[in-house]
Design a protein around this motif. Structure first.
Motif, PDB file in Angstrom:
ATOM      1  N   SER A   3     -48.650 116.429  15.027  1.00  0.00           N
ATOM      2  CA  SER A   3     -48.427 117.744  15.254  1.00  0.00           C
ATOM      3  C   SER A   3     -49.414 118.467  16.069  1.00  0.00           C
ATOM      4  N   ILE A   4     -50.546 117.895  15.835  1.00  0.00           N
ATOM      5  CA  ILE A   4     -51.926 118.438  16.924  1.00  0.00           C
ATOM      6  C   ILE A   4     -51.360 117.959  18.257  1.00  0.00           C
ATOM      7  N   ARG A   5     -51.251 116.640  18.511  1.00  0.00           N
ATOM      8  CA  ARG A   5     -50.631 116.180  19.714  1.00  0.00           C
ATOM      9  C   ARG A   5     -49.682 116.765  20.398  1.00  0.00           C
ATOM     10  N   PHE A   6     -48.628 117.223  19.994  1.00  0.00           N
ATOM     11  CA  PHE A   6     -47.645 117.870  20.743  1.00  0.00           C
ATOM     12  C   PHE A   6     -47.525 119.334  20.121  1.00  0.00           C
ATOM     13  N   ASP A   7     -48.517 119.866  19.657  1.00  0.00           N
ATOM     14  CA  ASP A   7     -48.637 121.281  19.348  1.00  0.00           C
ATOM     15  C   ASP A   7     -47.303 121.980  18.340  1.00  0.00           C
ATOM     16  N   LEU A   8     -47.074 121.138  17.311  1.00  0.00           N
ATOM     17  CA  LEU A   8     -45.993 121.494  16.481  1.00  0.00           C
ATOM     18  C   LEU A   8     -46.402 122.287  15.241  1.00  0.00           C
ATOM     19  N   GLN A   9     -45.772 123.368  15.079  1.00  0.00           N
ATOM     20  CA  GLN A   9     -46.104 124.499  14.111  1.00  0.00           C
ATOM     21  C   GLN A   9     -45.101 124.825  13.185  1.00  0.00           C
ATOM     22  N   PRO A  10     -45.130 124.742  11.987  1.00  0.00           N
ATOM     23  CA  PRO A  10     -46.490 124.769  11.202  1.00  0.00           C
ATOM     24  C   PRO A  10     -46.835 123.408  10.816  1.00  0.00           C
ATOM     25  N   LEU A  11     -47.875 123.120  11.262  1.00  0.00           N
ATOM     26  CA  LEU A  11     -48.646 121.824  11.001  1.00  0.00           C
ATOM     27  C   LEU A  11     -48.300 121.302   9.478  1.00  0.00           C
ATOM     28  N   VAL A  12     -48.523 121.908   8.550  1.00  0.00           N
ATOM     29  CA  VAL A  12     -48.408 121.351   7.399  1.00  0.00           C
ATOM     30  C   VAL A  12     -46.891 120.953   7.119  1.00  0.00           C
ATOM     31  N   LEU A  13     -46.046 121.708   7.370  1.00  0.00           N
ATOM     32  CA  LEU A  13     -44.639 121.288   7.300  1.00  0.00           C
ATOM     33  C   LEU A  13     -44.331 119.979   7.887  1.00  0.00           C
ATOM     34  N   TYR A  14     -44.942 119.661   9.146  1.00  0.00           N
ATOM     35  CA  TYR A  14     -44.639 118.287   9.961  1.00  0.00           C
ATOM     36  C   TYR A  14     -45.354 117.338   9.229  1.00  0.00           C
ATOM     37  N   ALA A  15     -46.468 117.616   8.650  1.00  0.00           N
ATOM     38  CA  ALA A  15     -46.997 116.585   8.016  1.00  0.00           C
ATOM     39  C   ALA A  15     -46.478 116.133   6.675  1.00  0.00           C
ATOM     40  N   LEU A  16     -46.054 117.258   5.686  1.00  0.00           N
ATOM     41  CA  LEU A  16     -45.458 116.840   4.634  1.00  0.00           C
ATOM     42  C   LEU A  16     -44.061 116.065   4.963  1.00  0.00           C
ATOM     43  N   ALA A  17     -43.495 116.449   6.178  1.00  0.00           N
ATOM     44  CA  ALA A  17     -42.117 115.927   6.176  1.00  0.00           C
ATOM     45  C   ALA A  17     -42.676 114.389   6.549  1.00  0.00           C
ATOM     46  N   ALA A  18     -43.409 114.153   7.462  1.00  0.00           N
ATOM     47  CA  ALA A  18     -43.772 112.868   7.786  1.00  0.00           C
ATOM     48  C   ALA A  18     -44.027 112.069   6.569  1.00  0.00           C
ATOM     49  N   GLY A  19     -44.922 112.448   5.598  1.00  0.00           N
ATOM     50  CA  GLY A  19     -45.217 111.884   4.349  1.00  0.00           C
ATOM     51  C   GLY A  19     -43.963 111.575   3.452  1.00  0.00           C
ATOM     52  N   ALA A  20     -43.134 112.338   3.283  1.00  0.00           N
ATOM     53  CA  ALA A  20     -41.775 112.295   2.716  1.00  0.00           C
ATOM     54  C   ALA A  20     -40.995 111.187   3.134  1.00  0.00           C
ATOM     55  N   LEU A  21     -40.909 111.199   4.583  1.00  0.00           N
ATOM     56  CA  LEU A  21     -40.143 110.410   5.324  1.00  0.00           C
ATOM     57  C   LEU A  21     -40.541 109.018   4.953  1.00  0.00           C
ATOM     58  N   VAL A  22     -41.884 108.736   5.133  1.00  0.00           N
ATOM     59  CA  VAL A  22     -42.467 107.424   4.790  1.00  0.00           C
ATOM     60  C   VAL A  22     -42.128 106.898   3.392  1.00  0.00           C
ATOM     61  N   ALA A  23     -42.189 107.790   2.661  1.00  0.00           N
ATOM     62  CA  ALA A  23     -42.300 107.474   0.962  1.00  0.00           C
ATOM     63  C   ALA A  23     -40.532 107.181   0.694  1.00  0.00           C
ATOM     64  N   ALA A  24     -39.806 107.976   1.455  1.00  0.00           N
ATOM     65  CA  ALA A  24     -38.417 107.643   1.086  1.00  0.00           C
ATOM     66  C   ALA A  24     -37.939 106.305   1.939  1.00  0.00           C
ATOM     67  N   ALA A  25     -38.453 105.797   2.912  1.00  0.00           N
ATOM     68  CA  ALA A  25     -38.197 104.698   3.668  1.00  0.00           C
ATOM     69  C   ALA A  25     -38.616 103.606   2.857  1.00  0.00           C
ATOM     70  N   ASP A  26     -39.861 103.684   2.213  1.00  0.00           N
ATOM     71  CA  ASP A  26     -40.409 102.744   1.306  1.00  0.00           C
ATOM     72  C   ASP A  26     -39.565 102.593   0.114  1.00  0.00           C
ATOM     73  N   TRP A  27     -39.141 103.619  -0.601  1.00  0.00           N
ATOM     74  CA  TRP A  27     -38.388 103.544  -1.360  1.00  0.00           C
ATOM     75  C   TRP A  27     -37.119 102.837  -1.550  1.00  0.00           C
ATOM     76  N   TRP A  28     -36.382 103.159  -0.138  1.00  0.00           N
ATOM     77  CA  TRP A  28     -35.195 102.615   0.030  1.00  0.00           C
ATOM     78  C   TRP A  28     -35.304 101.121   0.341  1.00  0.00           C
ATOM     79  N   TRP A  29     -36.530 100.659   0.907  1.00  0.00           N
ATOM     80  CA  TRP A  29     -36.646  99.221   1.296  1.00  0.00           C
ATOM     81  C   TRP A  29     -36.922  98.335  -0.152  1.00  0.00           C
ATOM     82  N   CYS A  30     -37.541  99.158  -0.870  1.00  0.00           N
ATOM     83  CA  CYS A  30     -37.776  98.300  -2.256  1.00  0.00           C
ATOM     84  C   CYS A  30     -36.523  98.137  -3.089  1.00  0.00           C
ATOM     85  N   TRP A  31     -35.651  99.192  -3.044  1.00  0.00           N
ATOM     86  CA  TRP A  31     -34.432  99.179  -3.624  1.00  0.00           C
ATOM     87  C   TRP A  31     -33.406  98.323  -3.065  1.00  0.00           C
TER      88      TRP A  31
END
Length: 254
Positions: A53-81
């Motif tokens: 977000s900082i590198r590409f000046d994406l706003q709101p920063l918090v939203l993109y950060a949480l979205a990235a975390g959720a995406l990683v968690a979802a991908a990990d859950w799918w792989w385990c399943w």
């Protein structure tokens, strides 16, 4: 036999000493460790999201950060399943022949192929699927080994872990020859049948298939793709119909 019946034989897959039972037990017991690992990965995803977000000046920063975390968690859950789900046939929770039969019909049905399930020569061996189409004939059986069994070919020989695989596949190769002889004799159409073993659980080489000793072992989806990809047309529509009718008549349902 506490909790059981003297008249009904217990399925080894559900017995307390079976590899399948222990696999499921350890999987459940490891749930908390997987959740902790997923939380750490999600946190790393949040940090990465902040950095992007900082590198590409994406706003709101918090939203993109949480979205990235959720995406990683979802991908990990799918792989385990997905990892656990691939052992379903081995654990006795799903039927391999039902999975493969559905894939074969979905992949080959519109290309002029006929799929017959559960066929046998009277008093002899049986197979799960007989495929007849423009590219030729195949018989396919379904098998499943434990997740840690490595299936590979070395020097033209097939191996299951450290053991030779000849005894595992020879019956299917012999059955292919017997089916071909019967259909050739009854129809007057000279045919050969290619044996395939659909592997639902076990460690195959990259690409999902291995060929050795006159047989190919492959994941069900890969097996269907291999048949579909055959470029040569060796049977016309009339021959396919004759062979399918003869197989339905002469090969009893297993």
């Amino acid at each position: 036999m506490p909790g059981g019946s003297i008249y009904v034989q217990q399925d080894a897959k559900f017995a307390g000493s079976s590899p399948q039972w222990w696999y499921e037990k350890f999987w459940r017991e490891d749930t908390k460790n997987r959740q902790k690992s997923r939380a750490v990965k999600a946190a790393v995803g949040v940090v990465a999201g902040i950095g992007l977000s900082i590198r590409f000046d994406l706003q709101p920063l918090v939203l993109y950060a949480l979205a990235a975390g959720a995406l990683v968690a979802a991908a990990d859950w799918w792989w385990c399943w997905h990892t656990f789900n691939t052992t379903a046939v081995w654990r006795g929770k799903r039927r391999g022949e039902a999975i493969t039969g559905r894939l074969l019909r979905r992949s080959l049905g519109r290309r002029g192929y006929r799929v017959l399930d559960g066929r046998a020569i009277r008093g002899q061996a049986s197979i799960d699927h007989l495929v007849i189409g423009p590219g030729g004939l195949w018989i396919i059986d379904n098998e499943s080994w434990s997740p840690d069994i490595e299936i590979a070919a070395y020097g033209g020989r097939l191996f299951f872990g450290e053991k030779y695989g000849t005894k595992e596949v020879k019956p299917l190769i012999d059955t292919a020859a017997a089916f071909a002889d019967l259909l050739t004799r009854e129809t007057g159409i000279e045919v050969t049948i290619t044996p395939l073993l659909a592997v639902h659980c076990g460690s195959l080489p990259r690409g999902g298939s291995v060929t050795a000793e006159g047989i190919t072992l492959a994941r069900p989806r890969v097996a269907a793709r291999r048949i579909k990809a055959v470029p040569d047309v060796v049977l016309d529509a009339e021959q396919i119909e004759v062979l399918a009718r003869t197989a339905a008549r002469e090969l009893q349902r297993a």
